[in-house]
Design a protein around this motif. Structure first.
Motif, PDB file in Angstrom:
ATOM      1  N   THR A 173      55.780  38.839 -15.655  1.00 44.34           N
ATOM      2  CA  THR A 173      56.415  38.348 -14.440  1.00 44.34           C
ATOM      3  C   THR A 173      55.326  38.072 -13.404  1.00 44.34           C
ATOM      4  O   THR A 173      54.451  38.917 -13.198  1.00 44.34           O
ATOM      5  CB  THR A 173      57.432  39.365 -13.894  1.00 44.34           C
ATOM      6  N   TYR A 174      55.387  36.904 -12.794  1.00 47.49           N
ATOM      7  CA  TYR A 174      54.388  36.502 -11.811  1.00 47.49           C
ATOM      8  C   TYR A 174      55.020  36.526 -10.429  1.00 47.49           C
ATOM      9  O   TYR A 174      56.029  35.860 -10.185  1.00 47.49           O
ATOM     10  CB  TYR A 174      53.831  35.118 -12.159  1.00 47.49           C
ATOM     11  N   LEU A 175      54.410  37.289  -9.548  1.00 45.51           N
ATOM     12  CA  LEU A 175      54.937  37.478  -8.194  1.00 45.51           C
ATOM     13  C   LEU A 175      54.005  36.812  -7.197  1.00 45.51           C
ATOM     14  O   LEU A 175      52.792  37.060  -7.214  1.00 45.51           O
ATOM     15  CB  LEU A 175      55.018  38.973  -7.859  1.00 45.51           C
ATOM     16  N   CYS A 176      54.565  35.978  -6.324  1.00 48.06           N
ATOM     17  CA  CYS A 176      53.756  35.506  -5.204  1.00 48.06           C
ATOM     18  C   CYS A 176      53.937  36.495  -4.050  1.00 48.06           C
ATOM     19  O   CYS A 176      54.969  37.175  -3.946  1.00 48.06           O
ATOM     20  CB  CYS A 176      54.154  34.095  -4.781  1.00 48.06           C
ATOM     21  N   ALA A 177      52.915  36.590  -3.223  1.00 49.80           N
ATOM     22  CA  ALA A 177      52.979  37.479  -2.062  1.00 49.80           C
ATOM     23  C   ALA A 177      52.187  36.840  -0.938  1.00 49.80           C
ATOM     24  O   ALA A 177      51.223  36.104  -1.172  1.00 49.80           O
ATOM     25  CB  ALA A 177      52.417  38.858  -2.394  1.00 49.80           C
ATOM     26  N   MET A 178      52.574  37.128   0.268  1.00 52.55           N
ATOM     27  CA  MET A 178      51.895  36.534   1.399  1.00 52.55           C
ATOM     28  C   MET A 178      51.997  37.438   2.622  1.00 52.55           C
ATOM     29  O   MET A 178      52.828  38.357   2.668  1.00 52.55           O
ATOM     30  CB  MET A 178      52.434  35.142   1.704  1.00 52.55           C
ATOM     31  N   GLY A 197      57.778  37.311  -3.286  1.00 48.40           N
ATOM     32  CA  GLY A 197      58.866  36.597  -3.920  1.00 48.40           C
ATOM     33  C   GLY A 197      59.508  37.512  -4.960  1.00 48.40           C
ATOM     34  O   GLY A 197      59.001  38.605  -5.249  1.00 48.40           O
ATOM     35  N   THR A 198      60.618  37.057  -5.523  1.00 47.04           N
ATOM     36  CA  THR A 198      61.338  37.885  -6.499  1.00 47.04           C
ATOM     37  C   THR A 198      60.636  37.925  -7.849  1.00 47.04           C
ATOM     38  O   THR A 198      60.928  38.788  -8.667  1.00 47.04           O
ATOM     39  CB  THR A 198      62.768  37.379  -6.708  1.00 47.04           C
ATOM     40  N   GLY A 199      59.683  36.985  -8.078  1.00 48.76           N
ATOM     41  CA  GLY A 199      58.969  36.957  -9.345  1.00 48.76           C
ATOM     42  C   GLY A 199      59.578  35.963 -10.317  1.00 48.76           C
ATOM     43  O   GLY A 199      60.800  35.772 -10.347  1.00 48.76           O
ATOM     44  N   GLU A 249      60.818  32.273  -1.272  1.00 47.44           N
ATOM     45  CA  GLU A 249      61.717  31.910  -2.355  1.00 47.44           C
ATOM     46  C   GLU A 249      60.908  31.634  -3.619  1.00 47.44           C
ATOM     47  O   GLU A 249      59.887  30.945  -3.595  1.00 47.44           O
ATOM     48  CB  GLU A 249      62.520  30.665  -1.985  1.00 47.44           C
ATOM     49  N   GLN A 250      61.396  32.188  -4.731  1.00 51.97           N
ATOM     50  CA  GLN A 250      60.720  31.998  -6.009  1.00 51.97           C
ATOM     51  C   GLN A 250      61.764  31.952  -7.101  1.00 51.97           C
ATOM     52  O   GLN A 250      62.651  32.810  -7.159  1.00 51.97           O
ATOM     53  CB  GLN A 250      59.733  33.153  -6.250  1.00 51.97           C
ATOM     54  N   ASP A 251      61.681  30.972  -7.978  1.00 51.58           N
ATOM     55  CA  ASP A 251      62.623  30.846  -9.083  1.00 51.58           C
ATOM     56  C   ASP A 251      62.414  32.008 -10.057  1.00 51.58           C
ATOM     57  O   ASP A 251      61.304  32.205 -10.531  1.00 51.58           O
ATOM     58  CB  ASP A 251      62.388  29.514  -9.801  1.00 51.58           C
ATOM     59  N   SER A 294      53.246  25.940 -14.580  1.00 55.43           N
ATOM     60  CA  SER A 294      53.255  25.794 -13.132  1.00 55.43           C
ATOM     61  C   SER A 294      54.279  26.754 -12.537  1.00 55.43           C
ATOM     62  O   SER A 294      55.465  26.702 -12.882  1.00 55.43           O
ATOM     63  CB  SER A 294      53.619  24.357 -12.741  1.00 55.43           C
ATOM     64  N   LEU A 295      53.822  27.645 -11.677  1.00 50.42           N
ATOM     65  CA  LEU A 295      54.686  28.611 -11.009  1.00 50.42           C
ATOM     66  C   LEU A 295      54.612  28.344  -9.511  1.00 50.42           C
ATOM     67  O   LEU A 295      53.537  28.055  -8.980  1.00 50.42           O
ATOM     68  CB  LEU A 295      54.226  30.040 -11.316  1.00 50.42           C
ATOM     69  N   ASN A 296      55.746  28.442  -8.829  1.00 51.52           N
ATOM     70  CA  ASN A 296      55.786  28.005  -7.431  1.00 51.52           C
ATOM     71  C   ASN A 296      56.543  28.965  -6.529  1.00 51.52           C
ATOM     72  O   ASN A 296      57.441  29.673  -6.983  1.00 51.52           O
ATOM     73  CB  ASN A 296      56.466  26.637  -7.349  1.00 51.52           C
ATOM     74  N   CYS A 297      56.175  28.925  -5.263  1.00 54.97           N
ATOM     75  CA  CYS A 297      56.904  29.646  -4.222  1.00 54.97           C
ATOM     76  C   CYS A 297      56.960  28.793  -2.970  1.00 54.97           C
ATOM     77  O   CYS A 297      56.007  28.052  -2.676  1.00 54.97           O
ATOM     78  CB  CYS A 297      56.226  30.974  -3.865  1.00 54.97           C
ATOM     79  N   THR A 298      58.040  28.899  -2.253  1.00 55.81           N
ATOM     80  CA  THR A 298      58.137  28.295  -0.926  1.00 55.81           C
ATOM     81  C   THR A 298      58.352  29.410   0.081  1.00 55.81           C
ATOM     82  O   THR A 298      58.861  30.482  -0.253  1.00 55.81           O
ATOM     83  CB  THR A 298      59.292  27.286  -0.841  1.00 55.81           C
ATOM     84  N   TYR A 299      57.948  29.158   1.318  1.00 56.40           N
ATOM     85  CA  TYR A 299      58.099  30.177   2.348  1.00 56.40           C
ATOM     86  C   TYR A 299      58.507  29.519   3.652  1.00 56.40           C
ATOM     87  O   TYR A 299      58.333  28.322   3.845  1.00 56.40           O
ATOM     88  CB  TYR A 299      56.813  30.998   2.505  1.00 56.40           C
ATOM     89  N   SER A 300      59.044  30.330   4.538  1.00 51.89           N
ATOM     90  CA  SER A 300      59.555  29.777   5.786  1.00 51.89           C
ATOM     91  C   SER A 300      58.747  30.209   7.008  1.00 51.89           C
ATOM     92  O   SER A 300      58.828  29.563   8.058  1.00 51.89           O
ATOM     93  CB  SER A 300      61.015  30.187   5.978  1.00 51.89           C
TER      94      SER A 300
END
Lengths: 116, 115
Positions: B86-91, B106-108, B5-7, B20-26
């Motif tokens: 646009t900043y994208l998290c990936a894992m 994430g959606t970015g 999830e990414q805002d 500050s850019l953030n992501c949460t994951y499950s």
């Protein structure tokens, strides 16, 4: 050196037509990936190649989608009987696989597909 | 529920601000964490990657991972208008025997830095 290149940059097609998207990876990169980026969505994994084989096709959304890679280099993603929901940016990435099992993925600029 | 999830933003800040850019994951199997930057009509480019909890710094960028909370962050100091992107998290999980890992993005978050 040259990065990942993709062609065409933009493609407009009519519903029901077939399209082919091309990816030229970085020279020497053994792994090649296709992703799809739809509006408001993150990048969605489609398929992965190691050499010419595709051990993971799990992301292909339907049997209308197929991909091949020849000579361990160029890859083509084919979408048959295109639908409007196929409209998206199709991104290709390539990487070397390190001994540790992971290589940084370098992305191309993408092909913007619009299905009318 | 999405795995990551990414805002989406947009996040608007003045030049010089700390971002500050953030992501949460499950998925607790995720072990490698990356941040990509994507300019308009370009492909994503890797900014930073890390595979351990804690902080990793590279110039104006700091990546932070908290595996216990399943939360990752990217901090940008002294933000510049050229950081607008646009900043994208990936894992990805650790799957060394397979020789590759499928990236889950994430959606970015769209960042706008005004002069």
């Amino acid at each position: 050196g040259a990065g990942v290149s993709q062609s065409p940059s933009n493609k407009v097609t009519e519903k029901g037509k077939d399209v082919e998207l091309r990816c030229d990876p970085i020279s020497g990169h053994t792994a090649l990936y296709w992703y799809r980026q739809s509006l408001g969505q993150g990048l969605e994994f489609l398929i992965y190649f190691q050499g010419n084989s595709a051990p993971d096709k799990s992301g292909l959304p339907s049997d209308r989608f197929s991909a091949e890679r020849t000579g361990g280099s160029v890859s083509t993603l084919t979408i048959q009987r295109t639908q409007q929901e196929d409209s998206a940016v199709y991104l290709c990435a390539s990487s070397l696989i390190s001994r540790a099992g992971y290589g940084t993925q370098y992305f191309g600029p993408g092909t913007r597909l619009l299905v009318l | 529920q999405k795995e990551v999830e990414q805002d989406p933003g947009p996040l608007s800040v003045p030049e010089g601000a700390i971002v500050s850019l953030n992501c949460t994951y499950s998925n607790s199997a995720f072990q490698y964490f990356m941040w990509y930057r994507q300019y308009s009509r370009k492909g994503p480019e890797l900014l930073m990657y890390t595979y351990s909890s804690g902080n990793k710094e590279d110039g104006r960028f700091t990546a932070q991972v908290d595996k216990s909370s399943k939360y990752i962050s990217l901090f940008i100091r002294d933000s510049q208008p050229s950081d607008s992107a646009t900043y994208l998290c990936a894992m990805t999980p650790w799957e060394a025997p397979r020789g590759f890992q499928k990236l889950v993005f994430g959606t970015g978050t769209r960042l706008l830095v005004s002069p």
